[in-house]
Write an enzyme that holds these catalytic residues in place. Sequence first.
Site, short mmCIF file in Angstrom:
data_model
loop_
_atom_site.label_atom_id
_atom_site.label_comp_id
_atom_site.label_asym_id
_atom_site.label_seq_id
_atom_site.Cartn_x
_atom_site.Cartn_y
_atom_site.Cartn_z
N ASP A 62 0.88 -1.17 0.00
CA ASP A 62 0.00 0.00 0.00
C ASP A 62 0.92 1.22 0.00
O ASP A 62 1.50 1.56 1.02
CB ASP A 62 -0.89 -0.03 1.24
CG ASP A 62 -1.76 1.21 1.38
OD1 ASP A 62 -1.69 2.10 0.50
OD2 ASP A 62 -2.51 1.29 2.38
N LYS A 114 3.17 11.19 -3.53
CA LYS A 114 2.19 10.49 -4.37
C LYS A 114 1.33 11.46 -5.18
O LYS A 114 0.91 11.16 -6.28
CB LYS A 114 1.31 9.63 -3.47
CG LYS A 114 0.39 8.68 -4.20
CD LYS A 114 -0.27 7.77 -3.19
CE LYS A 114 -1.33 6.89 -3.83
NZ LYS A 114 -1.92 5.99 -2.82
N GLU A 127 -7.09 0.53 -4.64
CA GLU A 127 -7.05 0.39 -3.19
C GLU A 127 -8.37 -0.17 -2.61
O GLU A 127 -8.33 -1.10 -1.81
CB GLU A 127 -6.69 1.74 -2.55
CG GLU A 127 -5.23 2.09 -2.80
CD GLU A 127 -4.91 3.58 -2.67
OE1 GLU A 127 -5.81 4.35 -2.26
OE2 GLU A 127 -3.78 3.96 -3.00
N ASP A 139 -13.23 4.78 1.55
CA ASP A 139 -11.82 4.84 1.94
C ASP A 139 -11.38 6.29 2.13
O ASP A 139 -11.13 7.01 1.17
CB ASP A 139 -10.99 4.15 0.84
CG ASP A 139 -9.48 4.17 1.15
OD1 ASP A 139 -9.07 4.82 2.13
OD2 ASP A 139 -8.73 3.54 0.39
#
Lengths: 629, 180
Positions: A25, A93, A189, A211
């Site tokens: 992850d 990211k 994800e 999420d």
Amino acid sequence: MTLLQIQEPAAKQKPPAPRLALGIDLGTTNSLVAFVGEDGKAKIINGDGKDGDGKGVIVPSVVHYARDGAAHIGAAAEEKAREENTRPLRSIKRLMGRAAEEVRADYDLPYAAAREGMAALQTNAGEKTPVEISAEILKLLRARAEKAAAEKAAGAVVTVPAYFDEAQRQATKAAARIAGLPVLRLLSEPTAAALAYGLDQAGEGAHAVYDLGGGTFDISVLRFHRGVFEVLAISGDSALGGDDYDRALANLAAKKLHCKNPDSETRAELALAAKTTKEQLSSANRAELRARIRGEEKTCEITAEEFREASAPLTQKTIDACRRALRDAELKPADIGEVLLVGGATRMPQVREAAADFFGKPPRADLNPEETVALGAAAQADILIGNRRGEEWLLLDVIPLSLGLETMGGLAEKIIPRNSTLPAARTQEFTTHRDGQTRMSIHIVQGERELVSDCRSLARFSLAGIPPLAAGRARIAVAFQVDADGLLSVSAREKSTGASAQITVKPSFGLDEKQISKMLQESFARAGEDAEARKKSEAQTAAETAIAALEKFLAAETQDKKSGEETVLAEDERKKINAAIAELRDAVEKAPDAKTINEKLRALEKAAANFAEKSVAKEMRRALEKNAP
Amino acid sequence: MNSAPPDADADGDFFALFALPRSFELDDGELSRRYRALQAAAHPDRFAGKSEPEKQAALAAAGRINEGYRTLKDPLARAAYMLSLAGINALAESGAQMSPAFLTQQMEWRETLEANGNDNDNDSKKLTREVREAEAATAAEAAALLPAEGRGESEKQKLADTLRRWQYIRKMLAAIKESE
């Protein structure tokens, strides 16, 4: 007397030893690594606090290149940066696969520079792209897992946000390659989370994964049916997460402390304090916020209700995205079976309640919301590497943004629409618009808007050798193919002459093969590895994989022939393949370098050129026969 | 660049892919079952640890299965595909003529939709019902002209017109949904 005929059973194959496959992850704020242990269960791997790795399961996604140029990662990066009295690189990211000008417009990064249009950061170790910086984090995770397993990793499933576009996925894959990790699959994800919760065991139905991480929000609607996971729709916000709740809480505190126009230092201090208060408010009705402001210790009390109100617009944004995802999936909240909560920020009661209200049922949160994604990725990696037999799931994913071409008048024509199931393949024909036109330039774009100028430009290439015909007579077939990871390749062919051009789309601001391979070399050199030895070992692995696949196929053919079932290979084809296998095996054992092995591998692939199509077609026919009512 | 009509052979016959008869009438459940069976056999994930040619073959096959399923499961896409097998690509041609009556109908619907806004639930439901009924009627007209292969040119053109009207109605339904 009858002789009992004893048939030699097909040469018993020892099941291959399990190979180490990682689930990673790679988060905006935090990263984790997991793998499936001998007991068949996925587990998160802890750092041992040595060799620059921190303790605990979470590696903060933070990198710092120290004054001597050495890279420090995670907790060590925070520490080293503090020691050098500077800030480490965070939230990298967000910069993945993005152009320099986009980054400059969106983020206040004083250290941002550009490398041929691609965002890059000025560091003590020179200019670094987000891909290289992310690779540092991946390398640490890989080392952590390899140390724990005492084995080299054979591959990894790396998770990406569901809405990550082409360029962002390419960048993530490139980072893994630079970190020396073969990518088995990029997995979205929320899908990984659904696997961790074993929604494949929960029976048929549609499910939602909510999420809310440190800096991003994703909602996806999945369906599980007859052993197949499908992502029906995804929505989200790439700039909404727990950090925004911290800021909302910090602003609330600033008001209470009569702290007007706080400077950046005070804001940072308040945000840090807010994080702690936020965590306390997850299990209490009121909590104290304590912060040092301009050298003075200040405190104020904040109630859960005040925090809920202050953050209501943020929570509402997530619910709006849930509504959009359900609309795209053509479902109502009542159609949703399970609602999964993922990401540390879903510990906040107001978020849980909002999700429960909207979906009309209590959400599931029995796993640690921070670990869920890595656990699911590890389970999937274990299957893809071939460690698990029998219970294989198949994961179908969708493409987050439409892919298309520029047509006359600057309009974008969608070839593969958003939410198409992957892999996707589609061919569309175009024609020339001028008499005698012999070239056509093809401009590939991504996005939902009608005008090309509002879409994102992915690549341009041009097809030459079109026969000079009257306008509208030439017929050019443009084929789009998007693989299971969401990566696009486009080819164009003029039908009467067969003139063709092909491109694997590399975003204009992405890395090309040459740059990646240079980074790989540098990376090996730093790690004291010999690049040639590494290449040879990669070639050997590829050769062994190919030999194993072909032998398996040949054995199945023999079996089918014996039992009178359809076979696809003729005797001479089989002989050619066997000869090529023998030569390749010889090369794997004796060849001095990667080049010879690769040549023999190409030769085998050529000898077996049709076997792959035939083998897939045979599987498909069998599947249909088995499924016949 | 301009769109041109595709030739049907370029991507093969999706009905054969699913081993289903070339018919407009189609059992949705059966199509889904076959789709999942095929995808479970050919998806690249099944070939992740295998050789490069197998991965490529699986990728191509899975892409075609997805495209075939997308085309056959939607009645309008299915009808258009069947017409394309007969040589006409109805939906890619722009500037086709609509009958004045149909255009008037379109404008009325649009006006009703704009007048409704968000506040008139009853009128909005009535409009939805009306457009849905129009879709069902258009679908029935198309069904009567399918399969298109072996029919005369005028019948094929009539089918093409019907499909274009159907596409307009779909856009209308999408606009209604958007406004909700």
